[in-house]
Scaffold this motif. Structure first.
Motif, mmCIF file in Angstrom:
data_model
loop_
_atom_site.group_PDB
_atom_site.id
_atom_site.type_symbol
_atom_site.label_atom_id
_atom_site.label_comp_id
_atom_site.label_asym_id
_atom_site.label_seq_id
_atom_site.Cartn_x
_atom_site.Cartn_y
_atom_site.Cartn_z
ATOM 1 N N THR A 251 0.817 -1.205 0.000
ATOM 2 C CA THR A 251 0.000 0.000 0.000
ATOM 3 C C THR A 251 0.855 1.261 0.000
ATOM 4 O OG1 THR A 251 -0.130 0.253 2.407
ATOM 5 C CG2 THR A 251 -1.715 -1.246 1.361
ATOM 6 N N GLN A 252 0.222 2.365 -0.379
ATOM 7 C CA GLN A 252 0.918 3.649 -0.359
ATOM 8 C C GLN A 252 1.324 4.017 1.067
ATOM 9 O OE1 GLN A 252 1.627 5.552 -3.282
ATOM 10 N NE2 GLN A 252 3.026 6.462 -1.786
ATOM 11 N N ALA A 253 0.498 3.665 2.036
ATOM 12 C CA ALA A 253 0.821 3.968 3.431
ATOM 13 C C ALA A 253 2.105 3.272 3.857
ATOM 14 C CB ALA A 253 -0.337 3.552 4.342
ATOM 15 N N GLN A 254 2.298 2.022 3.432
ATOM 16 C CA GLN A 254 3.529 1.305 3.758
ATOM 17 C C GLN A 254 4.740 1.991 3.124
ATOM 18 O OE1 GLN A 254 1.816 -2.472 2.336
ATOM 19 N NE2 GLN A 254 2.623 -3.443 4.177
ATOM 20 N N ILE A 255 4.584 2.379 1.862
ATOM 21 C CA ILE A 255 5.666 3.083 1.176
ATOM 22 C C ILE A 255 5.963 4.409 1.871
ATOM 23 C CG2 ILE A 255 6.275 4.268 -0.975
ATOM 24 C CD1 ILE A 255 6.573 1.243 -1.086
ATOM 25 N N ASN A 256 4.923 5.125 2.269
ATOM 26 C CA ASN A 256 5.109 6.407 2.937
ATOM 27 C C ASN A 256 5.861 6.271 4.256
ATOM 28 O OD1 ASN A 256 3.664 7.563 0.865
ATOM 29 N ND2 ASN A 256 1.797 7.857 2.045
ATOM 30 N N SER A 257 5.747 5.119 4.896
ATOM 31 C CA SER A 257 6.403 4.915 6.193
ATOM 32 C C SER A 257 7.886 4.560 6.050
ATOM 33 C CB SER A 257 5.695 3.803 6.981
ATOM 34 O OG SER A 257 5.955 2.523 6.415
ATOM 35 N N ALA A 258 8.289 4.219 4.835
ATOM 36 C CA ALA A 258 9.668 3.792 4.588
ATOM 37 C C ALA A 258 10.535 4.935 4.060
ATOM 38 C CB ALA A 258 9.665 2.632 3.586
ATOM 39 N N LYS A 259 11.797 4.628 3.829
ATOM 40 C CA LYS A 259 12.723 5.559 3.189
ATOM 41 C C LYS A 259 12.995 5.035 1.779
ATOM 42 C CE LYS A 259 15.115 6.459 7.574
ATOM 43 N NZ LYS A 259 16.418 6.334 8.279
ATOM 44 N N GLY A 260 13.414 5.909 0.899
ATOM 45 C CA GLY A 260 13.721 5.483 -0.465
ATOM 46 C C GLY A 260 14.222 6.635 -1.283
#
Length: 278
Positions: A251-260
């Motif tokens: 999900t976008q929320a998971q991506i938002n919680s990570a770094k990249g």
């Protein structure tokens, strides 16, 4: 909404938060505790001090800098606007205070149902899941019908039992999607504790990260194609340059919680967060 959107695109739009059509429900109904993700304590059912009279957040553009990273990564899957505009017909909790506590109780139940709809919708559009497409469609239609119930019936639902049925189909979808991508790393598995793991450049293709703890893991340049990420905790995981194309239930929320960074390859439908670009 543009008439050029496909039915699938329209559905996905409805299963993403539309704060403009919501009465700030996540800012009122949900409790949180002061810590790394929130700057102060708040009890469930009480409005956040940052919530304005128009139901907009006064610090929305600077949530992270203001100590509200938890808000920046939250996703209601469209439950907020559904409860606000459909379940309660556009009548907000300030103008009808007698419905406020009920509305706040309905919202988290609706969020769970919409989350299931989100995953079922993705599963239905996976080529590998065609053998169980009819079962997925039945589950989707049943879940959707539950979201149309009146407040009292929504509050009486046995959501855990329904989730078991949905979860079984999502597990079968995952197995079908990952069947032709053998896992090379034996450490990878459902519910794995990979907090802070050093996995830079690792070949993790086809792994089942369902419920895995990947907090602060070093995943720079890792090959994470065709992985199952349902329920995975990616907070502060470094995905710089990682390949996640073809992965499912991310999900976008998971991506938002990570770094990249800009070199991270994401599945279709997900975007590079603004804080990655800085």
């Amino acid at each position: 909404m543009s008439d050029s959107l496909t039915t699938s695109e329209r559905t996905m739009t409805q299963l993403k938060a539309d704060c403009e059509s919501c009465f700030g429900l996540c800012c009122v109904a949900l409790p949180y505790v002061k810590g790394a993700d929130f700057a102060f304590d708040k009890t469930g059912g009480s409005p956040c001090r940052n919530l304005q009279s128009d139901y907009r957040c006064s610090i929305h553009t600077k949530l992270r800098e203001s100590g509200f990273r938890g808000c920046a990564v939250y996703e209601c899957f469209g439950a907020g606007q559904k409860v606000s505009q459909s379940t309660y017909g556009g009548s907000d909790w300030r103008s009808r205070p007698e419905t406020a506590q009920e509305m706040f109780a309905v919202f988290p139940v609706m969020q769970q149902l919409h989350e299931m709809l989100y995953y079922l919708h993705e599963a239905m559009h996976l080529e590998a899941a065609k053998p169980i497409l009819k079962d997925l469609q039945v589950a989707y239609n049943k879940t959707e019908s539950l979201t149309e119930l009146n407040p009292s019936r929504i509050l009486s639902l046995n959501v855990p039992d329904h989730r078991v049925l949905v979860n079984d189909l999502l597990l079968r979808t995952s197995e079908l999607a990952r069947a032709e991508t053998p896992v090379k790393n034996s450490r990878m598995g459902r519910g794995s504790d990979l907090i802070g793991a050093k996995l830079k450049g690792a070949d993790l293709r086809g792994a089942n990260f369902r419920g895995a703890l990947l907090i602060a893991a070093d995943l720079r340049g890792a090959d994470m194609r065709v992985c199952d990420f349902i329920g995975a905790d990616l907070r502060d995981a470094d995905l710089s340059g990682a390949k996640l194309t073809g992965s499912i239930f991310l999900t976008q929320a998971q991506i938002n919680s990570a770094k990249g960074d800009r070199n991270t390859k994401l599945p279709a439908g997900l975007r590079i967060p603004d804080h990655w670009k800085k």
